[in-house]
Scaffold this motif. Structure first.
Motif, PDB file in Angstrom:
ATOM      1  N   TYR A   5       0.703  -0.986  -0.310  1.00  0.00           N
ATOM      2  CA  TYR A   5       0.169  -0.313   0.045  1.00  0.00           C
ATOM      3  C   TYR A   5       0.867   1.251  -0.075  1.00  0.00           C
ATOM      4  O   TYR A   5       0.252   2.183   0.440  1.00  0.00           O
ATOM      5  N   THR A  43     -11.841   6.979  -4.151  1.00  0.00           N
ATOM      6  CA  THR A  43     -11.131   7.689  -3.755  1.00  0.00           C
ATOM      7  C   THR A  43     -11.114   7.033  -2.005  1.00  0.00           C
ATOM      8  O   THR A  43     -10.827   6.266  -1.964  1.00  0.00           O
ATOM      9  N   ALA A  44      -9.997   7.716  -2.190  1.00  0.00           N
ATOM     10  CA  ALA A  44      -8.981   7.858  -0.789  1.00  0.00           C
ATOM     11  C   ALA A  44      -9.486   8.143   0.610  1.00  0.00           C
ATOM     12  O   ALA A  44     -10.637   8.965   0.598  1.00  0.00           O
ATOM     13  N   SER A  45      -9.357   6.959   1.684  1.00  0.00           N
ATOM     14  CA  SER A  45     -10.613   6.911   2.599  1.00  0.00           C
ATOM     15  C   SER A  45      -9.488   8.420   3.675  1.00  0.00           C
ATOM     16  O   SER A  45     -10.139   8.962   4.809  1.00  0.00           O
ATOM     17  N   LEU A  87      -3.332   9.723   0.460  1.00  0.00           N
ATOM     18  CA  LEU A  87      -3.753   8.748   0.171  1.00  0.00           C
ATOM     19  C   LEU A  87      -4.103   8.352  -0.699  1.00  0.00           C
ATOM     20  O   LEU A  87      -4.569   9.905  -1.515  1.00  0.00           O
ATOM     21  N   ASP A  88      -3.661   7.902  -1.389  1.00  0.00           N
ATOM     22  CA  ASP A  88      -3.723   7.487  -2.789  1.00  0.00           C
ATOM     23  C   ASP A  88      -5.103   6.740  -2.743  1.00  0.00           C
ATOM     24  O   ASP A  88      -5.847   5.892  -2.054  1.00  0.00           O
ATOM     25  N   ASP A  89      -5.990   6.506  -4.024  1.00  0.00           N
ATOM     26  CA  ASP A  89      -7.526   6.297  -4.628  1.00  0.00           C
ATOM     27  C   ASP A  89      -6.778   4.533  -4.688  1.00  0.00           C
ATOM     28  O   ASP A  89      -5.638   4.009  -4.868  1.00  0.00           O
ATOM     29  N   ARG A  90      -7.759   3.678  -4.546  1.00  0.00           N
ATOM     30  CA  ARG A  90      -7.793   2.635  -4.731  1.00  0.00           C
ATOM     31  C   ARG A  90      -8.274   2.158  -5.730  1.00  0.00           C
ATOM     32  O   ARG A  90      -9.452   2.568  -6.956  1.00  0.00           O
ATOM     33  N   GLY A 139      -2.604   2.961  -3.656  1.00  0.00           N
ATOM     34  CA  GLY A 139      -3.889   2.758  -2.422  1.00  0.00           C
ATOM     35  C   GLY A 139      -4.562   1.223  -2.990  1.00  0.00           C
ATOM     36  O   GLY A 139      -5.835   1.313  -1.404  1.00  0.00           O
TER      37      GLY A 139
END
Length: 272
Positions: free
Chosen positions: A39, A221-223, A227-230, A258
């Motif tokens: 991750y 989208t990131a939490s 952070l990166d999007d999934r 992500g």
């Protein structure tokens, strides 16, 4: 990974036709899901999930309840069903204490690696198939994640989540195109502050003997900011059985930091 598994299951069900099983049908299932990746951090995280699943179909309604048993090893900032989060909890999964304090009061806790296992969060979901009068299928969905996982073990956020979704699909003489969008309000807890997330998926499946082969792309989208999007690419094979249930095999490849680098699983269900 909040909406990822729910999105995949409902989109795959819509694409394979199980979502439109006989009226009043009930299925119970069990699965094994494994994924692994760093991750974007220096620590790899491995997540094994064994979900128990109950589904019921009546009229245009499809209802689902699921709860997994989890085994997690790795970075305490990566949580099952959510992915990477800013986790300031001082205990659990190898963590020995905070470095500076909780959110807004210092740096994130040191990223020790550890392992934990236990019951995960309960997921409840409902989908309604709109009568469209044409070849396009439209499902409206709502879901809730109930925080039954142990936050101190790093098995969940310790807060409830709620989401809505819209899924579309159409059968072109055996080839099914499907896609959907969703919005999930992630709940924050004492040590984990997360944002609402948006998601989308697009895929296709094709008859293969008695079963179906399919591929789909899933984006979430990131939490939290920074952070990166999934982004994930998923391939699946689904095969119905005589009881009204089915077997489903799937594999995924992460396309961003992500996401886990890879994942795979099997789900088995039977009707009664």
């Amino acid at each position: 990974m909040m909406r990822f598994r729910l999105t995949m299951m409902f989109a795959a069900l819509a694409a394979t036709g199980l979502a439109h099983a006989a009226d009043g049908s009930t299925t119970v299932g069990i699965g094994v899901d494994y994924n692994s990746g760093d991750y974007g951090s220096e620590i790899s995280t491995d997540i094994l999930s064994v979900p128990l699943d109950l589904r019921h179909r009546r009229g245009n309604w499809s209802l689902r309840a699921s709860v997994p048993w989890l085994q997690v090893s790795g970075d305490p900032n990566v949580l099952p069903a959510v992915g990477p989060v800013p986790n300031f909890n001082p205990v659990g999964r190898g963590r020995t204490g905070l470095v500076g304090g909780p959110p807004g009061g210092g740096e994130e806790a040191s990223p020790e690696s550890g392992s934990a296992s236990g019951i995960g969060d309960v997921t409840l979901a409902a989908a309604y198939s709109l009568p469209t009068g044409n070849a396009v299928g439209v499902d409206l969905g709502a879901n809730a994640k109930i925080a039954t996982a142990d936050e101190d073990k790093g098995l969940g956020t310790g807060a409830n989540d709620y989401g809505v979704s819209l899924d579309l699909y159409r059968d072109f003489d055996g080839t099914v195109l499907f896609g959907g969008v969703g919005h999930t309000w992630l709940g924050s807890s004492t040590y984990i502050d997360v944002d609402s997330v948006q998601s989308g998926n697009l895929g296709v499946s094709q008859r293969a003997g008695r079963g179906r082969l399919g591929v789909m792309y899933d984006h979430r989208t990131a939490s939290a900011s920074g952070l990166d999007d999934r982004r994930d690419a998923i391939a699946f094979f689904s095969l119905p059985n005589a009881s009204g249930g089915r077997m489903q095999l799937y594999a995924s490849r992460g396309l961003s930091d992500g996401s886990p680098e890879w994942g795979a699983g099997i789900a088995l269900s039977t009707g009664f």
